[in-house]
Motif scaffolding. Structure first.
Motif, PDB file in Angstrom:
ATOM      1  N   ASP A 272       4.498 -11.983   5.728  1.00  0.00           N
ATOM      2  CA  ASP A 272       3.424 -12.010   4.719  1.00  0.00           C
ATOM      3  C   ASP A 272       3.302 -13.407   4.123  1.00  0.00           C
ATOM      4  OD1 ASP A 272       2.904  -9.351   5.083  1.00  0.00           O
ATOM      5  OD2 ASP A 272       3.977  -8.671   3.294  1.00  0.00           O
ATOM      6  N   MET A 273       4.439 -13.967   3.783  1.00  0.00           N
ATOM      7  CA  MET A 273       4.438 -15.303   3.185  1.00  0.00           C
ATOM      8  C   MET A 273       3.891 -16.319   4.189  1.00  0.00           C
ATOM      9  SD  MET A 273       5.107 -17.192   0.630  1.00  0.00           S
ATOM     10  CE  MET A 273       6.113 -16.202  -0.477  1.00  0.00           C
ATOM     11  N   PHE A 274       4.339 -16.198   5.420  1.00  0.00           N
ATOM     12  CA  PHE A 274       3.906 -17.145   6.448  1.00  0.00           C
ATOM     13  C   PHE A 274       2.387 -17.111   6.599  1.00  0.00           C
ATOM     14  CE2 PHE A 274       2.969 -18.551  10.767  1.00  0.00           C
ATOM     15  CZ  PHE A 274       3.651 -19.758  10.793  1.00  0.00           C
ATOM     16  N   PHE A 275       1.836 -15.928   6.783  1.00  0.00           N
ATOM     17  CA  PHE A 275       0.392 -15.850   7.061  1.00  0.00           C
ATOM     18  C   PHE A 275      -0.461 -16.118   5.830  1.00  0.00           C
ATOM     19  CE2 PHE A 275       2.018 -13.495  10.758  1.00  0.00           C
ATOM     20  CZ  PHE A 275       1.542 -14.386  11.700  1.00  0.00           C
ATOM     21  N   ASN A 276       0.074 -15.811   4.657  1.00  0.00           N
ATOM     22  CA  ASN A 276      -0.712 -16.085   3.454  1.00  0.00           C
ATOM     23  C   ASN A 276      -0.791 -17.563   3.137  1.00  0.00           C
ATOM     24  OD1 ASN A 276      -1.846 -13.650   2.348  1.00  0.00           O
ATOM     25  ND2 ASN A 276       0.264 -12.943   2.154  1.00  0.00           N
ATOM     26  N   LEU A 277       0.253 -18.292   3.479  1.00  0.00           N
ATOM     27  CA  LEU A 277       0.282 -19.700   3.058  1.00  0.00           C
ATOM     28  C   LEU A 277       0.120 -20.716   4.182  1.00  0.00           C
ATOM     29  CD1 LEU A 277       3.024 -20.010   0.285  1.00  0.00           C
ATOM     30  CD2 LEU A 277       0.556 -19.782   0.029  1.00  0.00           C
ATOM     31  N   CYS A 278       0.128 -20.260   5.440  1.00  0.00           N
ATOM     32  CA  CYS A 278       0.136 -21.262   6.508  1.00  0.00           C
ATOM     33  C   CYS A 278      -1.216 -21.972   6.629  1.00  0.00           C
ATOM     34  CB  CYS A 278       0.554 -20.642   7.847  1.00  0.00           C
ATOM     35  SG  CYS A 278      -0.714 -19.654   8.636  1.00  0.00           S
ATOM     36  N   SER A 279      -1.175 -23.124   7.246  1.00  0.00           N
ATOM     37  CA  SER A 279      -2.377 -23.922   7.477  1.00  0.00           C
ATOM     38  C   SER A 279      -3.383 -23.139   8.313  1.00  0.00           C
ATOM     39  CB  SER A 279      -1.952 -25.187   8.215  1.00  0.00           C
ATOM     40  OG  SER A 279      -3.028 -25.774   8.866  1.00  0.00           O
ATOM     41  N   GLU A 280      -4.656 -23.362   8.051  1.00  0.00           N
ATOM     42  CA  GLU A 280      -5.701 -22.685   8.836  1.00  0.00           C
ATOM     43  C   GLU A 280      -5.791 -23.249  10.248  1.00  0.00           C
ATOM     44  OE1 GLU A 280      -9.421 -23.017   6.822  1.00  0.00           O
ATOM     45  OE2 GLU A 280      -8.535 -22.203   4.986  1.00  0.00           O
ATOM     46  N   LYS A 281      -5.129 -24.385  10.458  1.00  0.00           N
ATOM     47  CA  LYS A 281      -5.228 -25.044  11.762  1.00  0.00           C
ATOM     48  C   LYS A 281      -4.073 -24.639  12.687  1.00  0.00           C
ATOM     49  CE  LYS A 281      -5.577 -29.273  10.125  1.00  0.00           C
ATOM     50  NZ  LYS A 281      -5.743 -30.718  10.209  1.00  0.00           N
ATOM     51  N   ILE A 282      -3.576 -23.431  12.471  1.00  0.00           N
ATOM     52  CA  ILE A 282      -2.485 -22.953  13.329  1.00  0.00           C
ATOM     53  C   ILE A 282      -3.024 -22.018  14.407  1.00  0.00           C
ATOM     54  CG2 ILE A 282      -0.522 -21.355  13.321  1.00  0.00           C
ATOM     55  CD1 ILE A 282       0.589 -22.873  11.009  1.00  0.00           C
ATOM     56  N   LEU A 283      -2.575 -22.268  15.621  1.00  0.00           N
ATOM     57  CA  LEU A 283      -2.914 -21.386  16.739  1.00  0.00           C
ATOM     58  C   LEU A 283      -1.822 -20.326  16.844  1.00  0.00           C
ATOM     59  CD1 LEU A 283      -4.415 -20.641  19.412  1.00  0.00           C
ATOM     60  CD2 LEU A 283      -2.949 -22.314  20.559  1.00  0.00           C
ATOM     61  N   LEU A 284      -2.249 -19.082  16.873  1.00  0.00           N
ATOM     62  CA  LEU A 284      -1.290 -17.995  16.968  1.00  0.00           C
ATOM     63  C   LEU A 284      -1.203 -17.533  18.413  1.00  0.00           C
ATOM     64  CD1 LEU A 284       0.284 -16.409  14.892  1.00  0.00           C
ATOM     65  CD2 LEU A 284      -1.561 -14.741  14.893  1.00  0.00           C
ATOM     66  N   LEU A 285      -0.007 -17.614  18.977  1.00  0.00           N
ATOM     67  CA  LEU A 285       0.192 -17.090  20.329  1.00  0.00           C
ATOM     68  C   LEU A 285       0.966 -15.788  20.193  1.00  0.00           C
ATOM     69  CD1 LEU A 285       1.120 -20.341  22.302  1.00  0.00           C
ATOM     70  CD2 LEU A 285      -1.094 -19.231  22.113  1.00  0.00           C
ATOM     71  N   ASN A 286       0.275 -14.697  20.398  1.00  0.00           N
ATOM     72  CA  ASN A 286       0.914 -13.388  20.289  1.00  0.00           C
ATOM     73  C   ASN A 286       1.442 -12.992  21.664  1.00  0.00           C
ATOM     74  OD1 ASN A 286      -0.155  -9.967  20.025  1.00  0.00           O
ATOM     75  ND2 ASN A 286       1.768 -10.837  19.318  1.00  0.00           N
ATOM     76  N   ILE A 287       2.771 -12.928  21.770  1.00  0.00           N
ATOM     77  CA  ILE A 287       3.395 -12.620  23.048  1.00  0.00           C
ATOM     78  C   ILE A 287       3.626 -11.112  23.147  1.00  0.00           C
ATOM     79  CG2 ILE A 287       5.258 -13.307  24.627  1.00  0.00           C
ATOM     80  CD1 ILE A 287       3.693 -15.674  23.283  1.00  0.00           C
ATOM     81  N   GLN A 288       3.207 -10.543  24.247  1.00  0.00           N
ATOM     82  CA  GLN A 288       3.459  -9.127  24.489  1.00  0.00           C
ATOM     83  C   GLN A 288       4.125  -8.956  25.855  1.00  0.00           C
ATOM     84  OE1 GLN A 288       0.095  -6.558  23.624  1.00  0.00           O
ATOM     85  NE2 GLN A 288      -0.414  -7.686  21.760  1.00  0.00           N
ATOM     86  N   ASP A 289       4.715  -7.787  26.059  1.00  0.00           N
ATOM     87  CA  ASP A 289       5.436  -7.507  27.303  1.00  0.00           C
ATOM     88  C   ASP A 289       4.475  -6.871  28.299  1.00  0.00           C
ATOM     89  OD1 ASP A 289       7.115  -6.457  29.301  1.00  0.00           O
ATOM     90  OD2 ASP A 289       8.762  -6.148  27.877  1.00  0.00           O
ATOM     91  N   SER A 290       4.302  -7.503  29.449  1.00  0.00           N
ATOM     92  CA  SER A 290       3.307  -7.000  30.405  1.00  0.00           C
ATOM     93  C   SER A 290       3.668  -5.612  30.948  1.00  0.00           C
ATOM     94  CB  SER A 290       3.115  -7.983  31.553  1.00  0.00           C
ATOM     95  OG  SER A 290       4.355  -8.329  32.079  1.00  0.00           O
ATOM     96  N   ARG A 291       4.943  -5.212  30.793  1.00  0.00           N
ATOM     97  CA  ARG A 291       5.330  -3.869  31.261  1.00  0.00           C
ATOM     98  C   ARG A 291       4.954  -2.790  30.262  1.00  0.00           C
ATOM     99  NH1 ARG A 291      11.498  -4.941  31.655  1.00  0.00           N
ATOM    100  NH2 ARG A 291      10.867  -5.971  29.744  1.00  0.00           N
TER     101      ARG A 291
END
Ligand code: GTP
Ligand code: MG
Length: 220
Positions: free
Chosen positions: A112-131
């Motif tokens: 919560d803290m990270f997403f509320n305060l982080c820079s808007e210029k951050i690229l989020l790479l959401n890693i998921q398991d292909s299985r």
């Protein structure tokens, strides 16, 4: 252009809300990339494959990354001159089944803290398991993250583990539903941190994103 391999610098690992708040308040307008995903999907392994071996710690037991680990890295041009400096975040995984309630709550607070305060210029790479496409916790995470409006790419890792045709079709058949559920996600990549599949495309995507957000836009 390339990511400078093996030059990634570990800056700090943050595990308290207060420390994270202070750091983010002091770094409002930074360029950066955050790796996030369920525990054990291979976030740290992907970071190592893209940024150089030994950058992040790879776990034997899920839930190993217990801090927001912050690194810096550089993108270089073809003459190996640094063109841009970036922050890299290895964020603790979500959706842990086997940790105490207290620990899960602490992770949620950090997120919560990270997403509320982080820079808007951050690229989020959401890693998921292909299985295991469309896990409940992955879908929930997207419901949660949408509101923050960060540019987000979805990476299906561990593609090498889909060994049979039927395992591969399981993912393929789910793609229409995946596109629908993650509609606002800008790109979807298929990768293997272990075998290297999909990594050049992912590196290019990171570089293109960095160009878009570069303070030197127009000169690169
Ligand atoms: N076969 C295969 N194994 C992988 C791949 N990526 C990661 N692994 C393995 O999966 C396990 C977990 O990898 P990590 O990189 O530590 O995963 P993580 O998402 O950082 O995990 P946490 O920090 O606990 O959230 C390790 O045993 C890795 O070797 C991949 O692409 N293919
Ligand atoms: Mg990790």
């Amino acid at each position: 252009m390339n990511i400078q391999k093996g030059k990634t610098e570990f800056l700090m690992g943050i595990d308290t809300i207060e420390q994270l708040q202070t750091w983010l308040n002091e770094h409002h307008f930074i360029n950066g990339i955050a790796f996030i995903g369920r525990s054990n999907v291979g976030k740290s392994s992907l970071i190592n494959s893209l940024f150089g071996k030994g950058t992040a710690r790879v776990s034997k037991t899920p839930g190993r990354t217990r801090q927001v680990n912050i690194f810096s890295f550089k993108i270089e041009d073809n003459e190996k001159k640094t063109v841009e400096e970036f922050y890299l975040f290895d964020v603790p995984g979500y959706g842990h089944a086997d940790v105490s309630k207290e620990m899960a709550a602490n992770w949620q607070n950090l997120l919560d803290m990270f997403f509320n305060l982080c820079s808007e210029k951050i690229l989020l790479l959401n890693i998921q398991d292909s299985r295991h496409p469309l896990q409940e916790s992955d879908v929930q995470f997207h419901e949660y993250i949408k509101a923050f409006k960060l540019e987000t790419y979805l990476i299906f890792n561990k593609m090498d583990k889909l060994k049979t045709q039927s395992e591969r079709s399981k993912l393929k058949n789910k793609m229409p539903e995946i596109y629908k559920k993650f509609k606002w996600v800008k790109q979807i990549h298929f990768a293997s941190a272990e075998k290297g599949d999909g990594l050049p495309g992912l590196e290019l995507a990171i570089i293109n994103f960095s160009k878009k957000n570069s303070d030197m836009k127009g000169y690169l």
